[in-house]
Motif scaffolding. Structure first.
Motif, PDB file in Angstrom:
ATOM      1  N   THR A  75       6.318  -0.528  11.200  1.00  0.00           N
ATOM      2  CA  THR A  75       6.994  -1.798  10.919  1.00  0.00           C
ATOM      3  C   THR A  75       7.110  -1.983   9.409  1.00  0.00           C
ATOM      4  N   GLY A  76       6.027  -1.722   8.704  1.00  0.00           N
ATOM      5  CA  GLY A  76       6.063  -1.799   7.244  1.00  0.00           C
ATOM      6  C   GLY A  76       6.993  -0.768   6.638  1.00  0.00           C
ATOM      7  N   MET A  77       6.975   0.462   7.182  1.00  0.00           N
ATOM      8  CA  MET A  77       7.861   1.505   6.670  1.00  0.00           C
ATOM      9  C   MET A  77       9.326   1.127   6.885  1.00  0.00           C
ATOM     10  N   ALA A  78       9.636   0.571   8.067  1.00  0.00           N
ATOM     11  CA  ALA A  78      11.014   0.163   8.358  1.00  0.00           C
ATOM     12  C   ALA A  78      11.467  -0.933   7.410  1.00  0.00           C
ATOM     13  N   CYS A  79      10.585  -1.875   7.134  1.00  0.00           N
ATOM     14  CA  CYS A  79      10.917  -2.956   6.201  1.00  0.00           C
ATOM     15  C   CYS A  79      11.142  -2.398   4.803  1.00  0.00           C
ATOM     16  N   MET A  80      10.307  -1.466   4.393  1.00  0.00           N
ATOM     17  CA  MET A  80      10.441  -0.858   3.075  1.00  0.00           C
ATOM     18  C   MET A  80      11.752  -0.076   2.965  1.00  0.00           C
ATOM     19  N   VAL A  81      12.091   0.689   3.999  1.00  0.00           N
ATOM     20  CA  VAL A  81      13.346   1.442   4.007  1.00  0.00           C
ATOM     21  C   VAL A  81      14.536   0.483   4.005  1.00  0.00           C
ATOM     22  N   GLY A  82      14.444  -0.590   4.790  1.00  0.00           N
ATOM     23  CA  GLY A  82      15.522  -1.576   4.845  1.00  0.00           C
ATOM     24  C   GLY A  82      15.754  -2.286   3.523  1.00  0.00           C
ATOM     25  N   GLU A  83      14.696  -2.420   2.734  1.00  0.00           N
ATOM     26  CA  GLU A  83      14.825  -3.071   1.414  1.00  0.00           C
ATOM     27  C   GLU A  83      15.615  -2.215   0.430  1.00  0.00           C
ATOM     28  N   VAL A  84      15.465  -0.899   0.508  1.00  0.00           N
ATOM     29  CA  VAL A  84      16.090  -0.027  -0.490  1.00  0.00           C
ATOM     30  C   VAL A  84      17.471   0.472  -0.079  1.00  0.00           C
ATOM     31  N   LEU A  85      17.862   0.253   1.166  1.00  0.00           N
ATOM     32  CA  LEU A  85      19.189   0.687   1.592  1.00  0.00           C
ATOM     33  C   LEU A  85      20.257  -0.077   0.834  1.00  0.00           C
ATOM     34  N   PRO A  86      21.306   0.613   0.399  1.00  0.00           N
ATOM     35  CA  PRO A  86      22.370  -0.094  -0.318  1.00  0.00           C
ATOM     36  C   PRO A  86      23.174  -0.979   0.628  1.00  0.00           C
ATOM     37  N   THR A 128       0.834  -1.205   0.000  1.00  0.00           N
ATOM     38  CA  THR A 128       0.000   0.000   0.000  1.00  0.00           C
ATOM     39  C   THR A 128       0.865   1.250   0.000  1.00  0.00           C
ATOM     40  N   ALA A 129       1.923   1.250   0.811  1.00  0.00           N
ATOM     41  CA  ALA A 129       2.805   2.422   0.885  1.00  0.00           C
ATOM     42  C   ALA A 129       3.529   2.653  -0.436  1.00  0.00           C
ATOM     43  N   LYS A 130       3.900   1.578  -1.120  1.00  0.00           N
ATOM     44  CA  LYS A 130       4.606   1.716  -2.395  1.00  0.00           C
ATOM     45  C   LYS A 130       3.677   2.179  -3.520  1.00  0.00           C
ATOM     46  N   LYS A 131       2.458   1.643  -3.547  1.00  0.00           N
ATOM     47  CA  LYS A 131       1.554   1.934  -4.651  1.00  0.00           C
ATOM     48  C   LYS A 131       0.737   3.207  -4.440  1.00  0.00           C
ATOM     49  N   ARG A 132       0.512   3.595  -3.179  1.00  0.00           N
ATOM     50  CA  ARG A 132      -0.332   4.762  -2.902  1.00  0.00           C
ATOM     51  C   ARG A 132       0.289   5.641  -1.820  1.00  0.00           C
ATOM     52  N   PRO A 133       1.507   6.175  -2.031  1.00  0.00           N
ATOM     53  CA  PRO A 133       2.149   6.975  -0.975  1.00  0.00           C
ATOM     54  C   PRO A 133       1.431   8.294  -0.695  1.00  0.00           C
ATOM     55  N   GLY A 134       0.976   8.979  -1.743  1.00  0.00           N
ATOM     56  CA  GLY A 134       0.276  10.250  -1.534  1.00  0.00           C
ATOM     57  C   GLY A 134      -1.036  10.065  -0.799  1.00  0.00           C
ATOM     58  N   MET A 135      -1.798   9.064  -1.226  1.00  0.00           N
ATOM     59  CA  MET A 135      -3.076   8.776  -0.565  1.00  0.00           C
ATOM     60  C   MET A 135      -2.843   8.349   0.881  1.00  0.00           C
ATOM     61  N   SER A 136      -1.769   7.615   1.115  1.00  0.00           N
ATOM     62  CA  SER A 136      -1.449   7.190   2.485  1.00  0.00           C
ATOM     63  C   SER A 136      -1.128   8.391   3.365  1.00  0.00           C
ATOM     64  N   PHE A 137      -0.350   9.337   2.824  1.00  0.00           N
ATOM     65  CA  PHE A 137      -0.003  10.529   3.607  1.00  0.00           C
ATOM     66  C   PHE A 137      -1.248  11.347   3.925  1.00  0.00           C
ATOM     67  N   PHE A 138      -2.083  11.605   2.920  1.00  0.00           N
ATOM     68  CA  PHE A 138      -3.280  12.411   3.156  1.00  0.00           C
ATOM     69  C   PHE A 138      -4.280  11.689   4.061  1.00  0.00           C
ATOM     70  N   SER A 139      -4.335  10.380   3.978  1.00  0.00           N
ATOM     71  CA  SER A 139      -5.189   9.615   4.904  1.00  0.00           C
ATOM     72  C   SER A 139      -4.669   9.738   6.329  1.00  0.00           C
ATOM     73  N   GLY A 140      -3.354   9.723   6.494  1.00  0.00           N
ATOM     74  CA  GLY A 140      -2.765   9.895   7.824  1.00  0.00           C
ATOM     75  C   GLY A 140      -3.037  11.279   8.394  1.00  0.00           C
ATOM     76  N   VAL A 141      -2.903  12.313   7.551  1.00  0.00           N
ATOM     77  CA  VAL A 141      -3.191  13.686   7.996  1.00  0.00           C
ATOM     78  C   VAL A 141      -4.649  13.813   8.399  1.00  0.00           C
ATOM     79  N   LEU A 142      -5.536  13.273   7.565  1.00  0.00           N
ATOM     80  CA  LEU A 142      -6.968  13.310   7.870  1.00  0.00           C
ATOM     81  C   LEU A 142      -7.264  12.536   9.157  1.00  0.00           C
ATOM     82  N   ALA A 143      -6.601  11.397   9.329  1.00  0.00           N
ATOM     83  CA  ALA A 143      -6.804  10.598  10.544  1.00  0.00           C
ATOM     84  C   ALA A 143      -6.394  11.386  11.784  1.00  0.00           C
ATOM     85  N   TYR A 144      -5.246  12.063  11.723  1.00  0.00           N
ATOM     86  CA  TYR A 144      -4.822  12.864  12.881  1.00  0.00           C
ATOM     87  C   TYR A 144      -5.803  14.004  13.154  1.00  0.00           C
TER      88      TYR A 144
END
Length: 188
Positions: free
Chosen positions: A120-131, A68-84
């Protein structure tokens, strides 16, 4: 109530403390920075441990959050802002009623747990792209640990810039949890 009134000056007590700020010297800055550093490292360790436990218990849900974070990052951010925004409004409304006040800690606990799940998902995603070596052979648990370590280092960037970046990432994390319905639904 009756008796002598004695007042002790602030300077006499704080003068003897090791990292007390007296308006001069750099010891106060070092002490504050060291305390911040230790707290940040401890928080990073706890987040890595929680992330490993979450990924071990619900790997498919963590994968759905990553997707979800990879395919819809903008929607995820705006959903988080709206949620807060909704959560803060709900907190204010619950404060108005006496009956709703005990629900406020439960509401924020749910937000905290959802954010940790998303991070947890964000950390995994960041860990995948680290060189690094054997990048294609990293397991999800290694990715979570590497990603959490990287985010911990990022949060140490001075002037609060690191915490702003982590705040944006946690907003995306909360949004992905909401969009994916806690990892139950993966985006098409």
């Amino acid at each position: 109530v009756n008796g002598d009134h004695v007042q002790v000056g602030q300077g006499s007590i704080s003068r003897n403390l090791p990292f007390a700020h007296h308006g001069r010297g750099h010891h106060a800055g070092i002490g504050q920075w060291l305390g911040h550093f230790v707290k940040t490292i401890a928080l990073g360790f706890v987040m890595a441990l929680l992330g490993v436990v979450i990924a071990a218990l619900a790997p498919s849900r963590v994968r759905a959050i990553i997707s979800t974070a990879k395919k819809r990052p903008g929607m995820s951010f705006f959903s988080g802002v709206l949620a807060y925004a909704v959560i803060i409004t709900a907190t204010l409304l619950l404060m108005v009623t006496l009956i709703g006040i005990p629900l406020i800690p439960l509401l924020w606990l749910a937000v905290l747990l959802a954010t940790i799940f998303g991070m947890t998902g964000m950390a995994c995603m960041v860990g995948e792209v680290l060189p690094g070596k054997a990048r294609s052979q990293r397991t999800a648990l290694r990715c979570i640990i590497l990603g959490t370590l990287f985010m911990t280092v990022i949060s140490l960037i001075p002037f609060g810039l690191g915490w702003v970046l982590i705040g944006v990432l946690s907003t995306v994390a909360l949004g992905t949890v909401i969009i994916s319905r806690v990892g139950a639904v993966s985006p098409q």
